[in-house]
Design a protein around this motif. Structure first.
Motif, PDB file in Angstrom:
ATOM      1  N   GLY A 102     -55.292   5.752  23.345  1.00 45.19           N
ATOM      2  CA  GLY A 102     -55.296   7.140  22.523  1.00 45.19           C
ATOM      3  C   GLY A 102     -53.903   7.468  21.753  1.00 45.19           C
ATOM      4  O   GLY A 102     -54.005   8.665  21.785  1.00 45.19           O
ATOM      5  N   ARG A 103     -53.338   6.515  21.780  1.00 43.18           N
ATOM      6  CA  ARG A 103     -51.902   6.799  21.123  1.00 43.18           C
ATOM      7  C   ARG A 103     -51.663   5.809  20.022  1.00 43.18           C
ATOM      8  O   ARG A 103     -52.002   4.880  20.004  1.00 43.18           O
ATOM      9  CB  ARG A 103     -50.581   6.709  22.377  1.00 43.18           C
ATOM     10  CG  ARG A 103     -50.698   7.740  23.249  1.00 43.18           C
ATOM     11  CD  ARG A 103     -49.531   7.406  24.194  1.00 43.18           C
ATOM     12  NE  ARG A 103     -48.318   7.794  23.765  1.00 43.18           N
ATOM     13  CZ  ARG A 103     -47.242   8.287  24.268  1.00 43.18           C
ATOM     14  NH1 ARG A 103     -47.637   8.487  25.751  1.00 43.18           N
ATOM     15  NH2 ARG A 103     -46.171   8.637  23.813  1.00 43.18           N
ATOM     16  N   ALA A 104     -51.317   6.534  18.911  1.00 45.99           N
ATOM     17  CA  ALA A 104     -50.868   5.911  17.858  1.00 45.99           C
ATOM     18  C   ALA A 104     -49.588   5.165  17.932  1.00 45.99           C
ATOM     19  O   ALA A 104     -48.933   5.418  19.031  1.00 45.99           O
ATOM     20  CB  ALA A 104     -50.560   6.753  16.576  1.00 45.99           C
ATOM     21  N   LEU A 105     -49.245   3.863  17.215  1.00 46.76           N
ATOM     22  CA  LEU A 105     -47.986   3.178  17.338  1.00 46.76           C
ATOM     23  C   LEU A 105     -46.828   4.217  16.871  1.00 46.76           C
ATOM     24  O   LEU A 105     -47.101   4.963  15.879  1.00 46.76           O
ATOM     25  CB  LEU A 105     -48.267   2.092  16.364  1.00 46.76           C
ATOM     26  CG  LEU A 105     -49.139   1.019  16.604  1.00 46.76           C
ATOM     27  CD1 LEU A 105     -48.985  -0.265  15.474  1.00 46.76           C
ATOM     28  CD2 LEU A 105     -49.140   0.325  17.892  1.00 46.76           C
ATOM     29  N   ASP A 106     -45.729   4.043  17.686  1.00 48.41           N
ATOM     30  CA  ASP A 106     -44.696   4.958  17.587  1.00 48.41           C
ATOM     31  C   ASP A 106     -43.664   3.900  16.646  1.00 48.41           C
ATOM     32  O   ASP A 106     -44.160   2.619  16.407  1.00 48.41           O
ATOM     33  CB  ASP A 106     -44.042   5.211  18.763  1.00 48.41           C
ATOM     34  CG  ASP A 106     -43.292   4.332  19.542  1.00 48.41           C
ATOM     35  OD1 ASP A 106     -43.208   3.131  19.120  1.00 48.41           O
ATOM     36  OD2 ASP A 106     -42.904   4.692  20.588  1.00 48.41           O
ATOM     37  N   GLY A 107     -42.478   4.208  16.146  1.00 48.70           N
ATOM     38  CA  GLY A 107     -41.503   3.726  15.623  1.00 48.70           C
ATOM     39  C   GLY A 107     -41.047   2.280  15.988  1.00 48.70           C
ATOM     40  O   GLY A 107     -40.834   1.227  15.286  1.00 48.70           O
ATOM     41  N   GLU A 108     -40.661   2.442  17.596  1.00 45.28           N
ATOM     42  CA  GLU A 108     -40.494   1.304  18.101  1.00 45.28           C
ATOM     43  C   GLU A 108     -41.255   0.011  17.968  1.00 45.28           C
ATOM     44  O   GLU A 108     -41.065  -1.052  17.937  1.00 45.28           O
ATOM     45  CB  GLU A 108     -40.180   1.527  19.403  1.00 45.28           C
ATOM     46  CG  GLU A 108     -39.062   2.688  19.727  1.00 45.28           C
ATOM     47  CD  GLU A 108     -37.649   2.104  19.663  1.00 45.28           C
ATOM     48  OE1 GLU A 108     -37.057   1.521  20.482  1.00 45.28           O
ATOM     49  OE2 GLU A 108     -36.982   2.452  18.724  1.00 45.28           O
ATOM     50  N   GLU A 109     -42.634   0.488  18.218  1.00 42.70           N
ATOM     51  CA  GLU A 109     -43.615  -0.399  18.249  1.00 42.70           C
ATOM     52  C   GLU A 109     -43.819  -1.180  16.975  1.00 42.70           C
ATOM     53  O   GLU A 109     -44.347  -2.312  16.562  1.00 42.70           O
ATOM     54  CB  GLU A 109     -45.122   0.261  18.592  1.00 42.70           C
ATOM     55  CG  GLU A 109     -45.017   0.591  19.950  1.00 42.70           C
ATOM     56  CD  GLU A 109     -46.199   1.424  20.522  1.00 42.70           C
ATOM     57  OE1 GLU A 109     -46.816   1.107  21.509  1.00 42.70           O
ATOM     58  OE2 GLU A 109     -46.423   2.442  19.879  1.00 42.70           O
ATOM     59  N   GLU A 110     -43.708  -0.147  15.823  1.00 41.51           N
ATOM     60  CA  GLU A 110     -43.808  -0.752  14.433  1.00 41.51           C
ATOM     61  C   GLU A 110     -42.612  -1.674  14.234  1.00 41.51           C
ATOM     62  O   GLU A 110     -43.132  -2.668  13.513  1.00 41.51           O
ATOM     63  CB  GLU A 110     -43.595   0.502  13.453  1.00 41.51           C
ATOM     64  CG  GLU A 110     -44.773   1.360  13.372  1.00 41.51           C
ATOM     65  CD  GLU A 110     -46.098   0.618  12.561  1.00 41.51           C
ATOM     66  OE1 GLU A 110     -45.530  -0.645  11.795  1.00 41.51           O
ATOM     67  OE2 GLU A 110     -46.985   1.223  12.534  1.00 41.51           O
ATOM     68  N   SER A 111     -41.500  -1.428  14.573  1.00 38.08           N
ATOM     69  CA  SER A 111     -40.421  -2.469  14.367  1.00 38.08           C
ATOM     70  C   SER A 111     -40.678  -3.739  15.310  1.00 38.08           C
ATOM     71  O   SER A 111     -40.084  -4.879  14.534  1.00 38.08           O
ATOM     72  CB  SER A 111     -39.085  -1.850  14.588  1.00 38.08           C
ATOM     73  OG  SER A 111     -38.897  -1.285  15.757  1.00 38.08           O
ATOM     74  N   LEU A 112     -41.113  -3.541  16.239  1.00 40.63           N
ATOM     75  CA  LEU A 112     -41.404  -4.764  17.079  1.00 40.63           C
ATOM     76  C   LEU A 112     -42.417  -5.676  16.586  1.00 40.63           C
ATOM     77  O   LEU A 112     -42.171  -6.713  16.109  1.00 40.63           O
ATOM     78  CB  LEU A 112     -41.994  -4.289  18.552  1.00 40.63           C
ATOM     79  CG  LEU A 112     -42.598  -5.630  19.134  1.00 40.63           C
ATOM     80  CD1 LEU A 112     -41.757  -6.734  19.566  1.00 40.63           C
ATOM     81  CD2 LEU A 112     -43.565  -4.891  20.425  1.00 40.63           C
ATOM     82  N   LEU A 113     -43.385  -4.950  15.786  1.00 42.06           N
ATOM     83  CA  LEU A 113     -44.365  -5.671  14.756  1.00 42.06           C
ATOM     84  C   LEU A 113     -43.794  -6.389  13.962  1.00 42.06           C
ATOM     85  O   LEU A 113     -44.124  -7.732  13.357  1.00 42.06           O
ATOM     86  CB  LEU A 113     -45.409  -5.001  14.617  1.00 42.06           C
ATOM     87  CG  LEU A 113     -46.527  -4.652  15.636  1.00 42.06           C
ATOM     88  CD1 LEU A 113     -47.454  -3.587  15.231  1.00 42.06           C
ATOM     89  CD2 LEU A 113     -47.240  -5.743  16.270  1.00 42.06           C
ATOM     90  N   LYS A 114     -42.975  -5.682  13.059  1.00 41.78           N
ATOM     91  CA  LYS A 114     -42.308  -5.974  11.974  1.00 41.78           C
ATOM     92  C   LYS A 114     -41.412  -7.384  12.510  1.00 41.78           C
ATOM     93  O   LYS A 114     -41.408  -8.451  11.645  1.00 41.78           O
ATOM     94  CB  LYS A 114     -41.121  -4.960  11.406  1.00 41.78           C
ATOM     95  CG  LYS A 114     -40.867  -5.381   9.961  1.00 41.78           C
ATOM     96  CD  LYS A 114     -40.216  -3.971   9.402  1.00 41.78           C
ATOM     97  CE  LYS A 114     -41.070  -3.164   8.507  1.00 41.78           C
ATOM     98  NZ  LYS A 114     -40.436  -2.009   8.173  1.00 41.78           N
ATOM     99  N   SER A 115     -40.763  -7.392  13.605  1.00 49.17           N
ATOM    100  CA  SER A 115     -40.138  -8.677  13.913  1.00 49.17           C
ATOM    101  C   SER A 115     -41.009  -9.815  14.364  1.00 49.17           C
ATOM    102  O   SER A 115     -40.417 -10.915  14.222  1.00 49.17           O
ATOM    103  CB  SER A 115     -39.218  -8.212  14.990  1.00 49.17           C
ATOM    104  OG  SER A 115     -40.028  -8.453  16.266  1.00 49.17           O
ATOM    105  N   LEU A 116     -42.364  -9.662  14.327  1.00 46.42           N
ATOM    106  CA  LEU A 116     -43.114 -10.523  14.759  1.00 46.42           C
ATOM    107  C   LEU A 116     -44.002 -11.103  13.372  1.00 46.42           C
ATOM    108  O   LEU A 116     -44.829 -12.119  13.422  1.00 46.42           O
ATOM    109  CB  LEU A 116     -44.290 -10.159  15.556  1.00 46.42           C
ATOM    110  CG  LEU A 116     -43.918  -9.884  16.906  1.00 46.42           C
ATOM    111  CD1 LEU A 116     -45.028  -9.119  17.828  1.00 46.42           C
ATOM    112  CD2 LEU A 116     -43.447 -11.345  17.739  1.00 46.42           C
ATOM    113  N   ASP A 117     -43.738 -10.291  12.262  1.00 48.60           N
ATOM    114  CA  ASP A 117     -44.227 -10.860  11.089  1.00 48.60           C
ATOM    115  C   ASP A 117     -43.776 -12.255  10.797  1.00 48.60           C
ATOM    116  O   ASP A 117     -42.524 -12.651  10.968  1.00 48.60           O
ATOM    117  CB  ASP A 117     -43.786  -9.877   9.917  1.00 48.60           C
ATOM    118  CG  ASP A 117     -44.641  -8.669   9.646  1.00 48.60           C
ATOM    119  OD1 ASP A 117     -45.628  -8.742  10.401  1.00 48.60           O
ATOM    120  OD2 ASP A 117     -44.367  -8.077   8.977  1.00 48.60           O
ATOM    121  N   GLY A 118     -44.933 -13.178  10.515  1.00 50.17           N
ATOM    122  CA  GLY A 118     -44.385 -14.477   9.924  1.00 50.17           C
ATOM    123  C   GLY A 118     -44.596 -15.457  11.424  1.00 50.17           C
ATOM    124  O   GLY A 118     -44.240 -16.589  11.158  1.00 50.17           O
TER     125      GLY A 118
END
Ligand SMILES: Nc1nc2c(ncn2[C@@H]2O[C@H](COP(=O)(O)OP(=O)(O)OP(=O)(O)O)[C@@H](O)[C@H]2O)c(=O)[nH]1
Ligand SMILES: [Mg+2]
Length: 308
Positions: A102-118
């Motif tokens: 029930g919660r959208a991704l926050d900024g910290e989660e977004e940057s974690l995902l960015k670090s996982l790109d690739g």
């Protein structure tokens, strides 16, 4: 594995649980193991070290790596925690990216995902705390964008609290592991020392009874740990630990009126240790002030948070 031999097609490997603080990573591990192994609390940033917890069945052995919640570090301790979390994302067979239902991704989660790109590591999107959901439609609406961003190999809604869907999560994790022999003997639940566990148990009890900045300002250093296995002349284990806080006021809070708070912490810690270690325990706790220890790399290392 009664005869000690792994059956054909046995799978084994490492799965790290990562995500924001307080989403329930440690609770999921405890629920999967059906045993309270990892420290849990309602304060964010409870877990400070990457800890291996081991789930063994007749078909697979999953080494679950509990990690500190991803956040922007504000001191040396936070930096240590983030090193632990990011280190645990390397050389694993799969990642469980844990979010709260029930919660959208926050900024910290977004940057974690960015670090996982690739990264080539498959991700299971684990949506925890579904027992709290009020609005199913809202849940599906929020899930779409998260799925789009995570591109998960599987999506598993769970409730660590109610035990919902944990069998599905186990199967999804096992599916992503390579075939191979178990890494740990089947009866091992955690790859840590009893000394580390003792400190974690005491810290968790402090997190339970204190508020605001007090729990975060605490470190527990076990100064002496003598157990009856190593010292047969002892009828019980003797554990002496220092509780480090940052300010005299915090020491006062932790000791409490007439020592009532520290007594509560001591009794609850001793009872849990006796249950987990299997011998009677004598526990002595001392509260000490070390101003600003979390800001100093040297002091965080002294408090047991050693950079690898
Ligand atoms: N309602 C509900 N609460 C949960 C569930 N899982 C965990 N919690 C609660 O959420 C809080 C945080 O749980 P933890 O397991 O410590 O969370 P964590 O992700 O390990 O947190 P950090 O170690 O700080 O990163 C605790 O108060 C748990 O009791 C769940 O499925 N449902
Ligand atoms: Mg945790």
């Amino acid at each position: 594995m009664p005869d000690g031999e792994a059956p054909k097609n046995f799978r084994s490997g490492f799965v790290s649980l990562v995500g924001r603080p307080n989403v329930g990573k440690s609770s999921i591990i405890n629920a999967l193991l059906r045993e309270k192994v990892a420290a849990v609390s309602n304060h964010p940033q409870t877990t400070r070290n990457a800890v291996r917890c081991i789930l063994t069945t007749g078909e697979h052995q999953i080494v679950l790596v509990d990690t500190p919640g991803i956040h922007r570090p504000r001191h040396a301790l936070g930096e240590f925690m983030m090193e632990e979390a990011t280190g645990a994302m390397e050389s694993v067979d799969a990642l469980c990216f844990v979010v709260e239902a029930g919660r959208a991704l926050d900024g910290e989660e977004e940057s974690l995902l960015k670090s996982l790109d690739g990264h080539k590591i498959p991700i299971i999107l684990v949506i925890n705390k579904i027992d709290r959901l009020r609005d199913a439609e809202d849940f599906w609406r929020k899930l779409g964008p998260i799925q789009e961003r995570v591109k998960p190999a599987a999506v598993v809604p769970v409730s660590a609290l109610k035990g919902t869907n944990l069998d599905v999560l186990t199967q999804e994790m096992a599916r992503l592991l390579p075939e191979g022999e178990p890494i740990y003997p089947p009866d091992v639940l955690m790859d840590t020392t009893e000394r580390f566990l003792a400190a974690e148990i005491i810290r968790e009890k402090i997190f339970e009874v204190t508020e605001q900045e007090v729990p975060h300002s605490v470190a527990v250093i076990v100064q002496e740990f003598k157990n009856p296995e190593e010292y047969p002349e002892l009828k019980r284990a003797e554990i002496r630990a220092d509780i480090i806080v940052e300010r005299p006021g915090q020491k006062g809070i932790l000791i409490g009126a007439d020592g009532s708070m520290i007594k509560t912490v001591g009794t609850a810690s001793r009872i849990e240790m006796e249950g987990r270690f299997g011998y009677p325990i004598y526990l002595e706790l001392w509260v000490k002030v070390k101003p600003g220890w979390r800001k100093s790399r040297l002091e965080t290392e002294r408090a047991g948070y050693r950079h690898r």
